[in-house]
Design a protein around this motif. Structure first.
Motif, PDB file in Angstrom:
ATOM      1  N   UNK B 402      -3.710   1.438 -18.104  1.00  0.00           N
ATOM      2  CA  UNK B 402      -4.313   1.293 -19.425  1.00  0.00           C
ATOM      3  C   UNK B 402      -4.524   2.609 -20.159  1.00  0.00           C
ATOM      4  N   UNK B 403      -4.000   3.722 -19.637  1.00  0.00           N
ATOM      5  CA  UNK B 403      -4.382   5.022 -20.189  1.00  0.00           C
ATOM      6  C   UNK B 403      -3.201   5.937 -20.489  1.00  0.00           C
ATOM      7  N   UNK B 477      -8.259  11.645 -21.731  1.00  0.00           N
ATOM      8  CA  UNK B 477      -7.679  10.335 -21.405  1.00  0.00           C
ATOM      9  C   UNK B 477      -7.931   9.376 -22.555  1.00  0.00           C
ATOM     10  N   UNK B 479      -7.580   5.464 -23.833  1.00  0.00           N
ATOM     11  CA  UNK B 479      -7.394   4.089 -23.355  1.00  0.00           C
ATOM     12  C   UNK B 479      -6.822   3.214 -24.456  1.00  0.00           C
TER      13      UNK B 479
END
Lengths: 483, 503
Positions: B402-403, B477, B479
């Motif tokens: 998801x990142x 990061x 998302x």
């Protein structure tokens, strides 16, 4: 506000002024002191800012949860004409309403705020803690709370204090953690304050090989396994000793609301008609006497709504709650979102506080009946020359004392052997009971007396009567008594 | 079918003895007396007064009904699983039908290479990982981790005085040579200290790096783990969110592929290589059905499973009966095929989202393949401020999860150079990273700060320099799991605006 960093280890919140006079570093373990807040959950504090977009956490979008709607039926606590209450909730997409989209996603380590509010209000009604910065946080049951508390308050090699017979899981948990148990003598009301005082006043660090214990684990109502219930005065006395020796108390109370009508042949005590009468009939909690903030109370829905929910809560000072929540964040996180929303819908929206007390009154009467059935069966079937008991006033357990020295082979066989013989004989007759020795707090120490724990919570009246008949036969056979 | 199963069982290897891996805490777990008498309960006519179980008539639930996707597949938990048993205490092992489903699913999809593996339910992978650490590690131990690792996973063991040994990754995940070197040189570099024997790895959509490890690489890693006697904790919440390698300019609305093709395309689990039973797989329903369920399961050898169960019996007990009842009934209705259909659609959604985000980045920056430029350490694509020659960050489009993990060239910022020159600033990378994160937050876009994912190596290795971090480099990061497409685009616009300002 900078994001929390890896350098923040070892910092804990300031102690508050009033009530929580304890310096945390005296009671908290090194492991607990090191726990730092979750970086990502702290970033979550920004979430309230209007217009904020988060690309920060891996939360799945609720559009991908395949559960669209749920409906449950529970008894109605309000309308006599409509005995069933239907509660339904769906996945509508948030916007303030506590629905499935929220329940199915991640939530914080103290649990869903709406349910925390309910249990907090409930705790205020029942205990009204006498200090200001108390708080509640949800748990996944008191078995888990006990394990976390041991790790929060103890180091390897420490001793904890508990009743000389206690919930075996607590010892199963303490043992592998390298925590030793000092058992405290009991009478029919439970924990004896004099015994507690004696053990602590005479604690010899050299002989014991450990520092003086500072944690007391007690089950004050319907104690597991003895069924004993500490009176209000007894609790006050225990609290005084705790203050004298600066002890922190883990008050484990899953059976608190299984306090029953007093046991008497005539049964003249009136049945509580409303919540005030019900609350007045209850023994006050240790929490209600806790002026120092030295009690962590563990409440549970297991015996009052259902063990499969795996949901309960704790009440303690803000400082201790914060440490507990940190621990949750990196282990179990929070109770199942489904359990939480179900409880919320029933308790807050369906029944309300009054309705919940009504449910608890109903349970009180159910357990009263069951207890009366088993006691009548015991009086009828068990040989009084050998078996004795104190009628329990709370909980689900009956603690039978067996005068094992009257066994024909008492001179040559050990207590444990004879206990096993009776256990197996009962199995043969068709009744399963629990051996008292399983519940010894100090394992490996020879017990003086023989006990068996019976529960009246699960079998039907007919089954209970039959079972006690079988037990009577087994005991008579073992002791070579005439029928 | 039965005959084939028997043959398979007869020839499958058994897990080797793992008792030397178990820590003092777990070695001393006694069996649970009360759960141990359950065997007596099945005696004909037995009445039990032994356990403290409340009678189901005292539970307030009369019935429960759930509606799930697709709408035609309505599952009624009270029809398939008795509510009375879902809501009651159990042995700690959980609902038998759910365990059986997990067993059949694991056999079909993950194909463990040894024979006597077992399933045990847990309350989600954070809980599962916490239990593994409590099973295998002593205070003061070392744990092998990926070069960047999920912060919650570390927070589990940091309070035990444990430290990480970070192992470098490339686009395919953990680098075997790096793992070999760390272990081969252990005695020399840490005389007298026990060599690490536990590896925590997120092999699909590694959090935060986004890499997915293929079968060949897994075989190499597994062989090294056999050589050095390492237990592999395969932490795999994103297993079904696997994507093909991104091609610049590819459609952000890829055509969905048929389920069978999807399943064939999946990389194998470490279980497929596990002849010795040294892999503990952590599987969870959090990303596939919902994190609020607090439900997942271990796949482990019988020794580990037994000790994990003993721990659970006096700690967390079984997961929520409600979660179990709902998931068991849903999975029973869908069957394995239906669940695979569900996750393959889910994967399609996350693939779109990955591509949306990359499209947004391409709209706000000039993106060039890193192979065409020589910036040390930059892989995948490099992002330049529009209409400039200034590269700011690079990223490898994730092949799972998801990142998006962005690697920033801090030295492109005058402010960073200022901090670097300042003698009073011990850790310019950290200070600048904090400032930048806050600036993003104040501009109403929240990101995951790279320092959250730095493995904890002890108090004396907290600065970027001391921890062996790269000079002038920082990470963020991003998302793509949660926001709508519009929110994502707006978020990236804000991200770009801040960068323009700061760099």
């Amino acid at each position: 506000m900078a994001p929390p960093s890896a350098t923040d280890y070892g910092s804990i919140p300031e102690t508050s002024e009033l009530g929580t006079k304890k310096a945390a570093s005296n009671i908290l373990s090194i492991e607990s002191l090191i726990r730092h807040p979750s970086n990502m959950k702290q970033a979550g504090q920004y979430m309230d800012r209007p217009g904020l977009i988060s690309l920060g956490t891996g939360l799945p979008s609720s559009e991908y949860f395949p559960i669209n709607q749920m409906e449950i039926k529970v008894p109605s606590m309000h309308k006599a004409e409509d005995p069933e209450l239907s509660l339904s909730f769906a996945k509508r997409g948030g916007h303030g309403e506590y629905d499935l989209s929220i329940a199915l996603n991640y939530c914080g380590g103290s649990g869903q705020a709406e349910l925390v509010r309910f249990v907090t209000k409930h705790t205020e009604i029942v205990s009204n803690p006498p200090y200001f910065d108390w708080q509640c946080a949800l748990s996944i049951g008191t078995t888990s709370v006990t394990e976390q508390a041991f790790r929060m308050f103890c180091e390897r090699g420490d001793y904890i204090l508990c009743e000389e017979y206690t919930f075996s899981s607590a010892v199963d948990t303490a043992d592998p953690l390298g925590i030793k148990v000092a058992g405290i003598a009991m009478d029919q009301e439970g924990l004896l304050p004099q015994s507690l005082d004696e053990i602590l006043s005479n604690w010899d660090v050299q002989i014991r090989g450990a520092r003086k214990p500072h944690l007391l684990y007690t089950i004050p109502s319907g104690q597991n396994p003895t069924g004993a219930t500490q009176s209000a005065q007894r609790r006050r006395d225990v609290y005084k000793i705790a203050q004298k020796h600066d002890i922190y108390i883990l008050e484990d109370e899953p059976y608190y609301f299984l306090q029953m009508q007093p046991y008497s042949k005539n049964d003249t005590a009136s049945i509580p008609q409303n919540s005030e009468e019900f609350l007045q009939a209850l023994v006050p909690t240790l929490l209600s006497m806790d002026v120092d903030g030295r009690v962590m109370r563990a409440d549970s829905f297991s015996k009052v709504v259902g063990p499969g929910l795996r949901t309960g809560w704790i009440t303690a000072s803000e400082q201790i709650i914060e440490r507990f929540v940190r621990h949750n964040d990196f282990s179990t996180q929070n109770p199942s979102g489904i359990s939480q929303i179900i409880l919320y819908k029933i308790l807050e929206e369906g029944w309300g506080h009054e309705g919940y007390f009504k449910w608890l009154i109903n349970l009180r009467l159910q357990y009263t009946n069951r207890r009366n059935v088993i006691l009548a069966a015991c009086e009828k079937n068990l040989p009084a020359s050998v078996v004795s008991w104190t009628p329990p006033s709370a909980g689900m357990f009956l603690w039978l004392k067996v005068d094992w020295r009257r066994h024909p082979l008492a001179e040559i066989k050990s207590l444990l052997d004879l206990e096993h013989e009776i256990f197996l004989d009962a199995v043969q007759q068709g009744v399963l009971i629990s051996k008292g020795s399983w519940f010894l707090a100090e394992r490996g120490v020879a017990a003086e007396n023989m006990f068996f724990r019976l529960t009246y919570a699960s079998a039907s009246s007919g089954e209970i009567e039959k079972a006690i008949e079988y037990l009577g036969l087994a005991i008579r056979r073992c002791f070579s008594l005439i029928q | 079918m039965a005959a084939l199963d028997t043959i398979a069982l007869a020839t499958a290897t058994k897990a080797i003895d793992m008792s030397h891996h178990v820590n003092t805490h777990s070695k001393s777990r006694p069996p649970n007396f009360l759960k141990g008498i359950i065997q007596y309960m099945s005696y004909g006519g037995m009445v039990s007064l032994a356990g403290g179980l409340p009678h189901p008539s005292l539970f307030p639930f009369q019935s429960a009904n759930i509606q799930t996707f697709p709408h035609s597949a309505e599952a009624r938990p009270d029809q398939l699983i008795s509510l009375a048993s879902a809501l009651q205490y159990g042995s700690g092992s959980g609902d038998a039908s759910l365990v059986k489903w997990a067993h059949d699913f694991t056999k079909k999809v993950f194909k463990p290479a040894y024979g006597d593996w077992e399933i045990l339910l847990h309350n989600g992978n954070t809980d599962g990982w916490a239990k593994i650490v409590r099973l295998l590690c002593e205070p003061g131990d070392y744990i092998l981790t990926e070069r960047h690792t999920f912060s919650s996973s570390q927070s589990v063991w940091i309070p035990m005085g444990i430290r990480a040994v970070p192992i470098d990754q490339d686009g395919r995940g953990l680098i075997p040579e790096a793992l070999d070197a760390a272990l081969a040189n252990w005695e020399a570099e840490h005389p007298g200290i026990r060599r690490p024997h536990l590896l925590n790895i997120v092999p699909v959509g590694s959090n935060p790096a986004g890499t997915t490890m293929d079968g060949a690489r897994r075989k190499e890693i597994y062989d090294l783990c056999v050589k050095y006697d390492i237990i592999i904790a395969e932490d795999d919440p994103y297993f079904f969110l696997q994507f093909p390698v991104y091609k610049l300019g590819e459609s952000s609305d890829p055509t969905p592929i048929p389920q069978e093709e999807f399943v064939k395309s999946l990389v194998p689990s470490f279980l497929e290589f596990d002849t010795q039973g040294r892999v503990i797989r952590l599987d969870t329903f959090s990303k596939t059905l919902g994190p609020g369920l607090r439900l997942g399961y271990f796949v482990a050898n019988p020794q580990f499973k037994d000790l994990l169960l003993r721990g659970a019996q006096c700690e967390t007990q079984a997961p929520s009966g409600w979660s179990q009842a709902i998931v068991a009934s849903l999975l029973s209705k869908w069957a394995i095929g239906g669940y695979l259909e569900w996750v393959s659609n889910l994967r399609g959604q996350y693939l779109r989202r990955r591509n949306w985000m990359i499209d947004s980045l391409a709209a706000n920056f000039t993106i060039k393949p890193a192979a065409d430029i020589s910036i040390p350490g930059a892989e995948g694509f490099v992002a330049y401020l529009k209409d400039t020659d200034k590269p700011i960050f690079s990223f490898v489009p994730p092949t799972g999860g998801m990142f998006i993990w962005t690697r920033f060239l801090y030295s492109q910022s005058p402010r960073f150079l200022e901090l670097q020159k300042d003698e009073k600033v011990e850790d310019p990378e950290k200070v600048f990273g904090d400032e930048l994160w806050t600036t993003f937050a104040d501009s109403l876009v929240l990101l995951g700060a790279g320092i959250y994912f730095e493995p904890w190596q002890g108090k004396d290795k907290q600065t970027t320099k001391a921890a062996g971090g790269e000079e002038g480099i920082g990470y963020f990061r991003l998302a793509y799991s949660y926001s709508t497409k519009e929110e994502m685009e707006l978020g990236i616009q804000r991200f770009a605006a801040v960068i323009k300002d700061v760099f």
